[in-house]
Write a protein that holds these residues in place. Structure first.
Motif, PDB file in Angstrom:
ATOM      1  N   LYS A 185       6.957   4.239  -6.240  1.00 15.73           N
ATOM      2  CA  LYS A 185       8.081   3.545  -5.606  1.00 15.73           C
ATOM      3  C   LYS A 185       7.748   3.194  -4.156  1.00 15.73           C
ATOM      4  CE  LYS A 185      11.940   5.433  -8.319  1.00 15.73           C
ATOM      5  NZ  LYS A 185      13.147   6.312  -8.285  1.00 15.73           N
ATOM      6  N   ALA A 186       7.144   4.158  -3.472  1.00 15.00           N
ATOM      7  CA  ALA A 186       6.767   3.918  -2.076  1.00 15.00           C
ATOM      8  C   ALA A 186       5.687   2.839  -1.981  1.00 15.00           C
ATOM      9  CB  ALA A 186       6.268   5.216  -1.440  1.00 15.00           C
ATOM     10  N   ALA A 187       4.785   2.828  -2.956  1.00  6.53           N
ATOM     11  CA  ALA A 187       3.725   1.812  -2.972  1.00  6.53           C
ATOM     12  C   ALA A 187       4.320   0.425  -3.144  1.00  6.53           C
ATOM     13  CB  ALA A 187       2.730   2.105  -4.093  1.00  6.53           C
ATOM     14  N   LEU A 188       5.316   0.306  -4.018  1.00 10.77           N
ATOM     15  CA  LEU A 188       5.987  -0.978  -4.216  1.00 10.77           C
ATOM     16  C   LEU A 188       6.718  -1.416  -2.949  1.00 10.77           C
ATOM     17  CD1 LEU A 188       7.496  -0.732  -7.822  1.00 10.77           C
ATOM     18  CD2 LEU A 188       5.794  -2.388  -6.999  1.00 10.77           C
ATOM     19  N   ALA A 189       7.341  -0.456  -2.274  1.00  7.15           N
ATOM     20  CA  ALA A 189       8.092  -0.775  -1.062  1.00  7.15           C
ATOM     21  C   ALA A 189       7.162  -1.281   0.045  1.00  7.15           C
ATOM     22  CB  ALA A 189       8.857   0.451  -0.583  1.00  7.15           C
ATOM     23  N   LYS A 190       5.937  -0.772   0.051  1.00  8.17           N
ATOM     24  CA  LYS A 190       4.970  -1.154   1.083  1.00  8.17           C
ATOM     25  C   LYS A 190       4.194  -2.422   0.718  1.00  8.17           C
ATOM     26  CE  LYS A 190       5.280   2.337   4.082  1.00  8.17           C
ATOM     27  NZ  LYS A 190       5.485   2.162   5.544  1.00  8.17           N
ATOM     28  N   ALA A 191       4.195  -2.779  -0.560  1.00  5.95           N
ATOM     29  CA  ALA A 191       3.407  -3.938  -1.001  1.00  5.95           C
ATOM     30  C   ALA A 191       4.062  -5.240  -0.576  1.00  5.95           C
ATOM     31  CB  ALA A 191       3.243  -3.911  -2.518  1.00  5.95           C
ATOM     32  N   ALA A 192       3.247  -6.215  -0.263  1.00  2.99           N
ATOM     33  CA  ALA A 192       3.768  -7.540   0.078  1.00  2.99           C
ATOM     34  C   ALA A 192       4.431  -8.159  -1.150  1.00  2.99           C
ATOM     35  CB  ALA A 192       2.632  -8.434   0.570  1.00  2.99           C
ATOM     36  N   PRO A 193       5.450  -8.989  -0.960  1.00  2.10           N
ATOM     37  CA  PRO A 193       6.170  -9.589  -2.095  1.00  2.10           C
ATOM     38  C   PRO A 193       5.263 -10.344  -3.067  1.00  2.10           C
ATOM     39  CG  PRO A 193       7.366  -9.966  -0.054  1.00  2.10           C
ATOM     40  CD  PRO A 193       6.043  -9.384   0.326  1.00  2.10           C
ATOM     41  N   ASP A 194       4.189 -10.928  -2.552  1.00  2.95           N
ATOM     42  CA  ASP A 194       3.292 -11.706  -3.406  1.00  2.95           C
ATOM     43  C   ASP A 194       1.995 -10.960  -3.729  1.00  2.95           C
ATOM     44  OD1 ASP A 194       2.362 -11.723  -0.837  1.00  2.95           O
ATOM     45  OD2 ASP A 194       1.745 -13.832  -0.821  1.00  2.95           O
ATOM     46  N   ALA A 195       1.984  -9.647  -3.497  1.00  6.33           N
ATOM     47  CA  ALA A 195       0.776  -8.866  -3.764  1.00  6.33           C
ATOM     48  C   ALA A 195       0.466  -8.859  -5.262  1.00  6.33           C
ATOM     49  CB  ALA A 195       0.945  -7.445  -3.267  1.00  6.33           C
ATOM     50  N   PRO A 196      -0.775  -9.162  -5.654  1.00  2.00           N
ATOM     51  CA  PRO A 196      -1.143  -9.195  -7.080  1.00  2.00           C
ATOM     52  C   PRO A 196      -0.930  -7.846  -7.777  1.00  2.00           C
ATOM     53  CG  PRO A 196      -2.832 -10.238  -5.723  1.00  2.00           C
ATOM     54  CD  PRO A 196      -1.889  -9.552  -4.784  1.00  2.00           C
ATOM     55  N   ALA A 197      -1.005  -6.752  -7.003  1.00  2.00           N
ATOM     56  CA  ALA A 197      -0.911  -5.427  -7.618  1.00  2.00           C
ATOM     57  C   ALA A 197       0.518  -4.996  -7.937  1.00  2.00           C
ATOM     58  CB  ALA A 197      -1.559  -4.388  -6.694  1.00  2.00           C
ATOM     59  N   ARG A 198       1.505  -5.744  -7.488  1.00  2.00           N
ATOM     60  CA  ARG A 198       2.895  -5.314  -7.680  1.00  2.00           C
ATOM     61  C   ARG A 198       3.235  -5.091  -9.157  1.00  2.00           C
ATOM     62  NH1 ARG A 198       6.534  -5.330  -3.556  1.00  2.00           N
ATOM     63  NH2 ARG A 198       8.178  -5.203  -5.122  1.00  2.00           N
TER      64      ARG A 198
END
Length: 209
Positions: free
Chosen positions: A184-197
């Motif tokens: 959850k924290a990783a998603l919160a830190k990821a950019a909106p267009d990050a491929p890893a989301r």
């Protein structure tokens, strides 16, 4: 040649000045000159070192492309021995570790990544090395050691990657609750267009969100 009284006084004053300060000024000029020569010499040394390292690195790239781990080990060792401060030595170690990991030589991969971290170089490069080391440790089932690497300081731009991998380690250790929070924290830190989301979301769904 005769001098009038005023000229003679100026000459006497100049002589007195040089008698008192001449050695100091001469020493200062010499120090500046030597400093300039030393700086130019250091620039030349740095340039020649970089060029020599680049030749060896070119050989390493060819060996990496061919997957020749034995040759890679010898060449990267040469880079690290003769040019340890060159950025190419750290890059070479990262690439050598990647090939070793792919060929299941985890001990060599771990050693290369620890060597990079010991150099205390560029922060981004160090973060990449730490992520890869944690991946190796995860593969070796050294979960506590992997988590210790992932809890180390790193640039904020790497937060999502560190938290994502931390979730993987916690899943492997059987801590699904901890993994869920980490994803959850990783998603919160990821950019909106990050491929890893999407991949992180899939892993979060697998542990129950």
């Amino acid at each position: 040649m005769a001098y009038d009284l005023q000229e003679q006084e100026q000459i006497d004053t100049l002589k007195a000045f040089w008698s008192q300060w001449g050695k100091l000024i001469g020493g200062a000029v010499l120090a500046v000159s030597l400093g300039f020569i030393g700086f130019k010499g250091w620039q030349y040394y740095q340039r020649s070192q970089a060029e020599a390292a680049a030749v060896i690195y070119s050989q390493l790239e060819t060996q990496l492309q061919g997957g020749k781990l034995g040759e890679v080990k010898s060449t990267v060792a040469l880079l690290q021995r003769d040019y340890p401060s060159a950025i190419l030595a750290a890059n070479g170690a990262l690439l050598a570790a990647k090939l070793a990991f792919e060929q299941n030589d985890l001990g060599f991969a771990r050693a290369q990544l620890k060597w990079v971290l010991a150099q205390q170089g560029d922060e981004a490069l160090m973060a990449v090395a730490r992520l890869r080391l944690a991946t190796v440790l995860l593969d070796e089932k050294q979960y506590d050691a992997a988590l210790a690497e992932l809890d180390s300081p790193h640039p904020a731009a790497f937060d999502s990657l560190f938290l994502d991998l931390k979730g993987d380690v916690l899943v492997a250790r059987g801590d699904n609750n901890g993994a869920r929070e980490s994803y959850k924290a990783a998603l919160a830190k990821a950019a909106p267009d990050a491929p890893a989301r999407d991949f992180i979301q899939t892993k979060l769904d697998s542990v129950g969100n």
